[in-house]
Design a protein around this motif. Structure first.
Motif, PDB file in Angstrom:
ATOM      1  N   ASN A  28       0.851  -1.183   0.000  1.00  0.00           N
ATOM      2  CA  ASN A  28       0.000   0.000   0.000  1.00  0.00           C
ATOM      3  C   ASN A  28       0.891   1.239   0.000  1.00  0.00           C
ATOM      4  N   VAL A  30       0.747   4.277  -1.135  1.00  0.00           N
ATOM      5  CA  VAL A  30       0.197   5.575  -0.755  1.00  0.00           C
ATOM      6  C   VAL A  30       0.167   5.706   0.764  1.00  0.00           C
ATOM      7  N   GLN A  31      -0.273   4.632   1.416  1.00  0.00           N
ATOM      8  CA  GLN A  31      -0.329   4.660   2.871  1.00  0.00           C
ATOM      9  C   GLN A  31       1.069   4.821   3.473  1.00  0.00           C
ATOM     10  N   GLN A  34       2.020   8.419   3.099  1.00  0.00           N
ATOM     11  CA  GLN A  34       1.253   9.227   4.057  1.00  0.00           C
ATOM     12  C   GLN A  34       1.808   9.080   5.457  1.00  0.00           C
ATOM     13  N   ASP A  89      -6.387  10.915  -1.677  1.00  0.00           N
ATOM     14  CA  ASP A  89      -7.560  10.419  -0.944  1.00  0.00           C
ATOM     15  C   ASP A  89      -8.848  11.071  -1.438  1.00  0.00           C
ATOM     16  N   LYS A 103     -16.546  16.180  10.527  1.00  0.00           N
ATOM     17  CA  LYS A 103     -17.152  15.003  11.164  1.00  0.00           C
ATOM     18  C   LYS A 103     -16.153  14.141  11.933  1.00  0.00           C
ATOM     19  N   HIS A 104     -14.968  13.960  11.381  1.00  0.00           N
ATOM     20  CA  HIS A 104     -14.036  13.028  12.003  1.00  0.00           C
ATOM     21  C   HIS A 104     -12.931  13.767  12.753  1.00  0.00           C
ATOM     22  N   TRP A 106     -10.335  12.924  14.161  1.00  0.00           N
ATOM     23  CA  TRP A 106      -8.981  12.562  13.772  1.00  0.00           C
ATOM     24  C   TRP A 106      -8.483  13.477  12.654  1.00  0.00           C
ATOM     25  N   TRP A 156      -5.327   9.059  17.405  1.00  0.00           N
ATOM     26  CA  TRP A 156      -6.675   8.675  16.968  1.00  0.00           C
ATOM     27  C   TRP A 156      -6.693   7.857  15.700  1.00  0.00           C
ATOM     28  N   LEU A 157      -5.576   7.819  15.016  1.00  0.00           N
ATOM     29  CA  LEU A 157      -5.506   7.061  13.774  1.00  0.00           C
ATOM     30  C   LEU A 157      -5.302   5.580  14.046  1.00  0.00           C
ATOM     31  N   VAL A 158      -4.597   5.273  15.136  1.00  0.00           N
ATOM     32  CA  VAL A 158      -4.216   3.897  15.423  1.00  0.00           C
ATOM     33  C   VAL A 158      -5.419   3.103  15.898  1.00  0.00           C
ATOM     34  N   LYS A 159      -5.548   1.865  15.390  1.00  0.00           N
ATOM     35  CA  LYS A 159      -6.710   1.051  15.715  1.00  0.00           C
ATOM     36  C   LYS A 159      -6.647   0.535  17.147  1.00  0.00           C
ATOM     37  N   LYS A 160      -5.514  -0.015  17.528  1.00  0.00           N
ATOM     38  CA  LYS A 160      -5.503  -0.622  18.847  1.00  0.00           C
ATOM     39  C   LYS A 160      -4.160  -0.476  19.570  1.00  0.00           C
ATOM     40  N   ASP A 161      -3.078  -0.804  18.908  1.00  0.00           N
ATOM     41  CA  ASP A 161      -1.775  -0.777  19.559  1.00  0.00           C
ATOM     42  C   ASP A 161      -1.236   0.656  19.575  1.00  0.00           C
TER      43      ASP A 161
ATOM     44  N   TYR B  60       0.868  -7.934   3.488  1.00  0.00           N
ATOM     45  CA  TYR B  60       0.101  -6.810   4.024  1.00  0.00           C
ATOM     46  C   TYR B  60      -1.032  -7.430   4.836  1.00  0.00           C
ATOM     47  N   THR B  68       1.417  -6.213  15.442  1.00  0.00           N
ATOM     48  CA  THR B  68       0.312  -5.341  15.068  1.00  0.00           C
ATOM     49  C   THR B  68       0.557  -4.557  13.780  1.00  0.00           C
ATOM     50  N   VAL B 169      -2.631  -6.813  23.591  1.00  0.00           N
ATOM     51  CA  VAL B 169      -3.351  -5.845  22.736  1.00  0.00           C
ATOM     52  C   VAL B 169      -4.817  -6.210  22.606  1.00  0.00           C
ATOM     53  N   TRP B 237     -13.072  -8.054  18.349  1.00  0.00           N
ATOM     54  CA  TRP B 237     -12.998  -6.595  18.178  1.00  0.00           C
ATOM     55  C   TRP B 237     -14.163  -5.895  18.844  1.00  0.00           C
ATOM     56  N   TYR B 245     -16.777  -1.490  16.671  1.00  0.00           N
ATOM     57  CA  TYR B 245     -16.928  -2.725  15.894  1.00  0.00           C
ATOM     58  C   TYR B 245     -18.106  -3.540  16.414  1.00  0.00           C
ATOM     59  N   ARG B 259     -14.292   6.935  13.942  1.00  0.00           N
ATOM     60  CA  ARG B 259     -13.144   7.816  13.748  1.00  0.00           C
ATOM     61  C   ARG B 259     -12.856   8.142  12.286  1.00  0.00           C
ATOM     62  N   ARG B 266      -9.143   2.130  -0.615  1.00  0.00           N
ATOM     63  CA  ARG B 266      -8.028   2.083  -1.545  1.00  0.00           C
ATOM     64  C   ARG B 266      -7.633   0.625  -1.764  1.00  0.00           C
ATOM     65  N   LEU B 268      -5.340  -2.308  -2.729  1.00  0.00           N
ATOM     66  CA  LEU B 268      -3.886  -2.468  -2.632  1.00  0.00           C
ATOM     67  C   LEU B 268      -3.270  -2.275  -4.012  1.00  0.00           C
ATOM     68  N   GLY B 269      -2.271  -1.420  -4.077  1.00  0.00           N
ATOM     69  CA  GLY B 269      -1.603  -1.175  -5.344  1.00  0.00           C
ATOM     70  C   GLY B 269      -2.171   0.010  -6.116  1.00  0.00           C
ATOM     71  N   ARG B 273      -8.556   6.333  -4.464  1.00  0.00           N
ATOM     72  CA  ARG B 273      -9.605   5.565  -3.799  1.00  0.00           C
ATOM     73  C   ARG B 273     -10.793   5.388  -4.719  1.00  0.00           C
TER      74      ARG B 273
END
Lengths: 189, 299
Positions: A28, A30-31, A34, A89, A103-104, A106, A156-161, B60, B68, B169, B237, B245, B259, B266, B268-269, B273
């Motif tokens: 990914n 682009v990610q 970013q 994006d 709205k968000h 983050w 706020w971007l991180v899901k869990k860890d 990925y 994580t 976690v 989750w 979730y 959030r 997007r 992959l590749g 979007r």
């Protein structure tokens, strides 16, 4: 020294470009871009904030001369970071961007941090520093909320860890804590 | 219809051309009926259905049992996870509980290839050529009792094979669940392969669930237990962040993650979007399962 800082500031961008042309940005890309540009914006903001304490602790006042360049590099990476959002994006869909920002939280935090950095970059020239005089210093305190919002954006971007953003939060706490502590001490003295 | 052949008027006899047309029509209808079952053709919209590369699919991964970030699973999972010997226990409200050896499963349920769209809750997506079989086939063998309303799944719990389980976690083992009708739906499959090869460790070896119209985390990996139950089972989750979730977690561009937006994704590749489709493009096949439900409430 300025040359060294210039090279160091450009290095992450060169590395990203190299990875891009060698197809090593991962599944990914682009990610990855970013994430990296965002991280470097934050790191360089921290480096900018680190200059003053470093000068006071080491007594090497010449360090202050590279602070502007580090700050501008932070702005460069923040601009690249925002551009990926704007173009890749959202593709200039201003209505969708406005909705997203509103709205968000983050996005709100990251967007605000970027907007706060704009006047700092604009007023970074010698002429502007002279023209604004005392108010220049006041204006440039905007770096504090910008850095705080940047860290919140990361959290706020991180899901869990949350380990990594919390490390950044801790570093920022030290940088800001130093200022609060030295101000309190100077008031007492 | 007691007429002798001689009684049929010439005008009543279907001309050969029409008769042939009807054959073609029936054949076409047959193909349509079959393609409705073959998900790769049936998905609505789908700008580009070219499968994501094997390299991307295997480098990925969200598999917190091995770290994580997206790259750790490809590095760690093949090192630690032993896909043989492996057994899957089917139990609970069934007439015939059984512990299956994975090799017996592979032999007993012939694998078919299915190209499915995968939509992660993090707003990235992929197109994956799985091989496997419908979950319903395995469940039917167990003969669910009439009291069974849900199916609960469990991943292996073994920090030696899954070092990420040493970190807290998420609560371990990873658990997931489906309503029985979702589990019995023909699109719901158990995958044992990817790109015609045995499932790589980081993608959930040796056997994983694939529910293409739900966010990826519902498709639980490295399954050791399938349990038929009466009440809605806990899901990992949902336990970790119930406001973010839900149990259903159907792909739904109209319901944002608290959030971030779920309107686009997007691939992959891809550089840009593109819009996310309701039920990840499988709306015609699965929307009926949720008739009368408020999917903003039951997200």
């Amino acid at each position: 020294m300025k040359v060294l800082v210039f090279i160091a500031g450009l290095a992450p961008l060169v590395r990203l470009a190299w990875r891009g042309t060698h197809g090593s940005l991962g599944a990914n890309p682009v990610q990855t871009v970013q994430f990296e540009t965002g991280l470097w914006a934050l790191r360089l903001l921290f480096a900018t904030l680190g200059v003053t304490p470093l000068v006071r602790l080491t007594g090497r006042s010449e360090l202050i001369r590279v602070r502007r360049m580090i700050g501008l590099f932070a702005f460069l990476y923040a601009t690249l970071h925002f551009s990926t959002y704007l173009v890749l994006d959202m593709f200039f869909d201003w209505k969708a961007i406005w909705k997203d920002v509103a709205k968000h939280l983050w996005i709100t935090a990251g967007f605000s941090a970027f907007v706060l950095m704009i006047p700092l970059a604009v007023t970074s020239t010698d002429a502007m520093i002279r023209r604004l005089g005392k108010r220049w210093g006041q204006l440039h305190r905007l770096i504090y909320p910008a850095a705080i919002l940047g860290v919140i954006h990361f959290l706020w971007l991180v899901k869990k860890d949350k380990t990594e953003p919390l490390i950044y939060a801790a570093i920022l706490a030290i940088l800001l804590g130093y200022r609060i502590a030295s101000r309190l001490l100077s008031q007492r003295a | 219809m007691g007429q002798a052949p001689g009684d049929i008027k010439a005008s009543e006899i279907t001309p050969e051309s029409v008769w042939l047309d009807r054959r073609t029509f029936l054949k076409a209808a047959g193909i349509a009926a079959v393609s409705a079952l073959v998900p790769r053709l049936a998905r609505a919209g789908g700008a580009d259905d070219k499968p994501t590369s094997f390299d991307d699919i295997t480098h990925y991964n969200n598999f917190y049992e091995f770290g994580t970030d997206k790259l750790s699973p490809s590095r760690e999972a093949p090192k630690y996870l032993k896909a043989r010997p492996w057994s899957v226990r089917v139990e609970g409200l069934v007439a015939k509980p059984k512990t299956w050896d994975i090799d017996e499963v592979v032999k007993r349920f012939p694998a078919e290839e299915r190209v499915y769209h995968l939509r992660c809750v993090e707003a990235w997506s992929a197109v994956v050529p799985w091989s496997g079989f419908p979950l319903s086939a395995l469940l039917k063998k167990a003969e669910p009792k009439s009291k069974a309303k849900y199916v609960a799944f469990q991943t292996l719990l073994d920090p030696k094979q899954m070092p990420g389980q040493n970190a807290s976690v998420l609560p371990w083992p990873y658990v997931e669940g489906l309503r029985l009708d979702e589990a019995m739906h023909p699109l719901t499959m158990l995958a044992t392969g990817l790109y015609g090869k045995p499932l790589p460790a980081q993608d959930g070896a040796p056997i994983r669930l694939v529910v293409p119209w739900k966010y990826g985390f519902k498709s639980i990996k490295s399954i050791v237990k399938v349990m038929l139950v009466e009440r809605q089972p806990p899901t990992t989750w949902n336990i970790a962040a119930p406001n973010e979730y839900g149990f259903y977690s159907n792909v739904n561009p109209a319901v944002d993650h608290p959030r971030w937006s779920q309107k686009t994704e997007r691939r992959l590749g891809d550089l840009f979007r593109h819009p996310t489709l309701p039920f990840n493009g499988y709306e015609t096949q699965v929307a009926g399962l949720y008739k009368g439900m408020d999917l903003a409430k039951d997200f």
